[in-house]
Design a protein around this motif. Sequence first.
Motif, PDB file in Angstrom:
ATOM      1  N   ALA A 539       0.825  -1.209   0.000  1.00 43.30           N
ATOM      2  CA  ALA A 539       0.000   0.000   0.000  1.00 43.30           C
ATOM      3  C   ALA A 539       0.858   1.257   0.000  1.00 43.30           C
ATOM      4  O   ALA A 539       0.563   2.234  -0.703  1.00 43.30           O
ATOM      5  N   LEU A 540       1.953   1.273   0.774  1.00 41.29           N
ATOM      6  CA  LEU A 540       2.838   2.446   0.808  1.00 41.29           C
ATOM      7  C   LEU A 540       3.560   2.622  -0.524  1.00 41.29           C
ATOM      8  O   LEU A 540       3.827   3.760  -0.949  1.00 41.29           O
ATOM      9  N   THR A 566       1.706  -8.049   8.168  1.00 43.17           N
ATOM     10  CA  THR A 566       1.995  -9.486   8.181  1.00 43.17           C
ATOM     11  C   THR A 566       2.308  -9.999   6.781  1.00 43.17           C
ATOM     12  O   THR A 566       2.403 -11.212   6.585  1.00 43.17           O
ATOM     13  N   ALA A 567       2.432  -9.091   5.815  1.00 37.95           N
ATOM     14  CA  ALA A 567       2.728  -9.510   4.443  1.00 37.95           C
ATOM     15  C   ALA A 567       3.529  -8.412   3.759  1.00 37.95           C
ATOM     16  O   ALA A 567       3.447  -7.233   4.127  1.00 37.95           O
ATOM     17  N   HIS A 568       4.315  -8.805   2.772  1.00 42.34           N
ATOM     18  CA  HIS A 568       5.049  -7.830   1.964  1.00 42.34           C
ATOM     19  C   HIS A 568       5.088  -8.327   0.516  1.00 42.34           C
ATOM     20  O   HIS A 568       4.775  -9.488   0.230  1.00 42.34           O
ATOM     21  N   LEU A 569       5.467  -7.438  -0.376  1.00 38.54           N
ATOM     22  CA  LEU A 569       5.533  -7.764  -1.800  1.00 38.54           C
ATOM     23  C   LEU A 569       6.955  -8.188  -2.147  1.00 38.54           C
ATOM     24  O   LEU A 569       7.919  -7.459  -1.888  1.00 38.54           O
ATOM     25  N   MET A 570       7.079  -9.388  -2.737  1.00 39.75           N
ATOM     26  CA  MET A 570       8.401  -9.890  -3.117  1.00 39.75           C
ATOM     27  C   MET A 570       8.792  -9.331  -4.486  1.00 39.75           C
ATOM     28  O   MET A 570       7.993  -8.717  -5.192  1.00 39.75           O
ATOM     29  N   ARG A 571      10.032  -9.582  -4.889  1.00 40.77           N
ATOM     30  CA  ARG A 571      10.532  -9.055  -6.160  1.00 40.77           C
ATOM     31  C   ARG A 571       9.782  -9.629  -7.358  1.00 40.77           C
ATOM     32  O   ARG A 571       9.686  -8.968  -8.402  1.00 40.77           O
ATOM     33  N   ASN A 572       9.272 -10.842  -7.224  1.00 39.95           N
ATOM     34  CA  ASN A 572       8.542 -11.452  -8.338  1.00 39.95           C
ATOM     35  C   ASN A 572       7.078 -11.016  -8.387  1.00 39.95           C
ATOM     36  O   ASN A 572       6.284 -11.523  -9.181  1.00 39.95           O
ATOM     37  N   GLY A 573       6.686 -10.099  -7.531  1.00 42.20           N
ATOM     38  CA  GLY A 573       5.333  -9.567  -7.542  1.00 42.20           C
ATOM     39  C   GLY A 573       4.344 -10.350  -6.721  1.00 42.20           C
ATOM     40  O   GLY A 573       3.167  -9.975  -6.655  1.00 42.20           O
ATOM     41  N   THR A 589       8.545  -2.723   5.126  1.00 37.18           N
ATOM     42  CA  THR A 589       7.489  -1.739   5.387  1.00 37.18           C
ATOM     43  C   THR A 589       8.076  -0.456   5.950  1.00 37.18           C
ATOM     44  O   THR A 589       7.719   0.656   5.519  1.00 37.18           O
ATOM     45  N   LEU A 590       9.002  -0.571   6.910  1.00 36.60           N
ATOM     46  CA  LEU A 590       9.609   0.630   7.498  1.00 36.60           C
ATOM     47  C   LEU A 590      10.487   1.356   6.487  1.00 36.60           C
ATOM     48  O   LEU A 590      10.642   2.585   6.558  1.00 36.60           O
ATOM     49  N   ALA A 591      11.045   0.613   5.513  1.00 42.42           N
ATOM     50  CA  ALA A 591      11.814   1.276   4.458  1.00 42.42           C
ATOM     51  C   ALA A 591      10.911   2.189   3.630  1.00 42.42           C
ATOM     52  O   ALA A 591      11.314   3.293   3.239  1.00 42.42           O
ATOM     53  N   GLU A 592       9.673   1.745   3.362  1.00 45.84           N
ATOM     54  CA  GLU A 592       8.727   2.607   2.646  1.00 45.84           C
ATOM     55  C   GLU A 592       8.303   3.793   3.504  1.00 45.84           C
ATOM     56  O   GLU A 592       8.042   4.882   2.990  1.00 45.84           O
ATOM     57  N   VAL A 593       8.234   3.589   4.817  1.00 46.19           N
ATOM     58  CA  VAL A 593       7.945   4.712   5.719  1.00 46.19           C
ATOM     59  C   VAL A 593       9.052   5.760   5.616  1.00 46.19           C
ATOM     60  O   VAL A 593       8.785   6.971   5.564  1.00 46.19           O
TER      61      VAL A 593
END
Length: 653
Positions: A539-540, A566-573, A589-593
């Motif tokens: 989302a970020l 509890t989830a993140h987007l991997m390089r393969n989408g 997530t904190l990197a996007e913050v």
Amino acid sequence: MAFRYGEYHDGPDPLAPPYDVRAALDEMGDAILSGSTPVRALRDLLRRGLPGARERRGLDDMLREVRKRRRDLRERGRLDGTLERARALLDKAIGQERAELFPDPSDEARLREAGLDALPEDTASAIQELSTYDWRSQAARQTFEELRDLLRREVLDSQFRGLRDALANPDPQAMERIRRMMADLNEMLDKDARGEHTQADFEQFMAKYGDLFPEKPRNLDELVDILARRAAATQRMLASMTPRQREELANLMHQTLEQAGLADEMRRLGDALYARRPDLAWNAPERLTGEEPLAMGDAVTALEELADLTQLETALRQDYPGARLDDIDEAAVRRALGRSAVDDLEALKRIERELEEQGYLLRKRGKLELTPKAVRRLGETALRRVFSSLDAGRRGDHDQHDAGAAGELTGSSRPWRFGDEQPIDVVRTLVNGVRRGGVTFGDRVGVRLSVDDFEVAETERRSAAAVCLLVDLSYSMALRGTWAAAKQTALALQALVASKFPQDAVQIIGFSNYARVLQPDELAGLDWDMVQGTNLHHALLIAGRHLDRHPDFEPVVLVVTDGEPTAHLMRNGRSAFEWPPSHETLELTLAEVDKMTRRRATINIFMLAADDRLREFVDEVARRNGGRVFSPSADRLGEYVVSDFLRLRRARR
């Protein structure tokens, strides 16, 4: 020329205002904003009925009346009333004949008594044998004729409603007229089967026999429907009896029709009616639990009404795929519930029809959807709800201390000051001159102005903002009962930006295992995702792209969630889910913050749960980004989000 004015009769009034369905849409909006879908909201509205000065019954009210009517009919009486009365009259006639024979010592009298003793127990067979018996007793002869008249009236009334009254006084001419009517009716049905029937034929038939049909059908189709429903009810009455009762009554009916010379015509009519309406429940048994014995015609009428009520109940429930109010037969509603119920049903149908015709609802592949027009109104409703809970002093969403610097007109004015570049308010300036008395007379009449008379039109400087509202769509939002409040908040914010800050670029992003941009017209019908995962990282990422597309806009980022990522987007989408949250999910997530912080975008988080892991995460976001953390209750979420957005807009200006 002479003109005459009067009521318009050539169709609907072309000058009539459009039917006001806004109240109905607002009623639906209450359910939709509480988390319902448009289909369920419309169905619930039609079930409840319309509030207001003239309250209309809904489908549930009609359904309750139909079920009560069914219970009353079931408790009305027994089906074997005609059999019971026929047996009683037969026993009476035999008793009267025995009383006449008893004083006679002759062998003939004893022989007659022996014949009466040998009569079969079956009523139909006994009546058949006695049809040629030479009655000694005049009273017994009259009783037996009364029995035959009763059977004739009841049997014909079971096929044609109202013939029982027409045959109350035995008349050979009346029976002959009925024979001609049945022959003409069968001939008309045969002509229709060959494609030769016309409406003129039907009207000629009704001119001769219309008094025998109290329902007053308007065409052959209506007449066939009336007769077929009654014939089917007669078959259901027979199917509802015990085998012995069924055989006995069927024999009585056949015997009566044979004696009246109507058996062949009735057989032809029955075959034609069944061929035209095989969809009716011809042999479905029905159970009546009353104690009072019903005559055959009354029993058939009760079963006919029960069949109508059963079909009407199914239509009123509207619980089958593709159900619409047009499926409900108005004639059945009128027969069961009266004229007022038809008016109530028409009002409900008009709501359903007008919501589509006026552009609030749209059917796509059989699915009901809200149009953008409806979504805008629901957004305004949600916004009114939010503002109704705000203090009056906190509604100044356009407060501007340096009003008059440049920009859009506010509608007010102020005295001119040296250096002002705003347009002169000519009307106010001239009014000030007149009030001051600066009116000159002479060859010309005019107004003499001084510097103090001049006023300028105030304007408001508004900076554009790029607004991102990130809404958690995960399954936990529904479990905690916060999803409806989140949807209402999104609608309210969308409506606020569209109406008060049209220069802003707003994007609403929903996230669960993946994140996606939510279009304004899908917000109202939006539902939570029954999946695992709170992918704030994705989302970020999407929100960051929106901010990058508007580099000159002031960034506003608002997050509504009830759980830590509890989830993140991997390089393969693809989405990677893990609970408790993995170190990689939190790190990404904190990197996007941090990227949001470098964009000068403050992230304010609205926390709808109070577990320790979520609190630790949002505290870390606030430490890195400088944003604020709110913990509102679900019913005050909209108030918090809108108030915070307005505060940010004022601060940015």
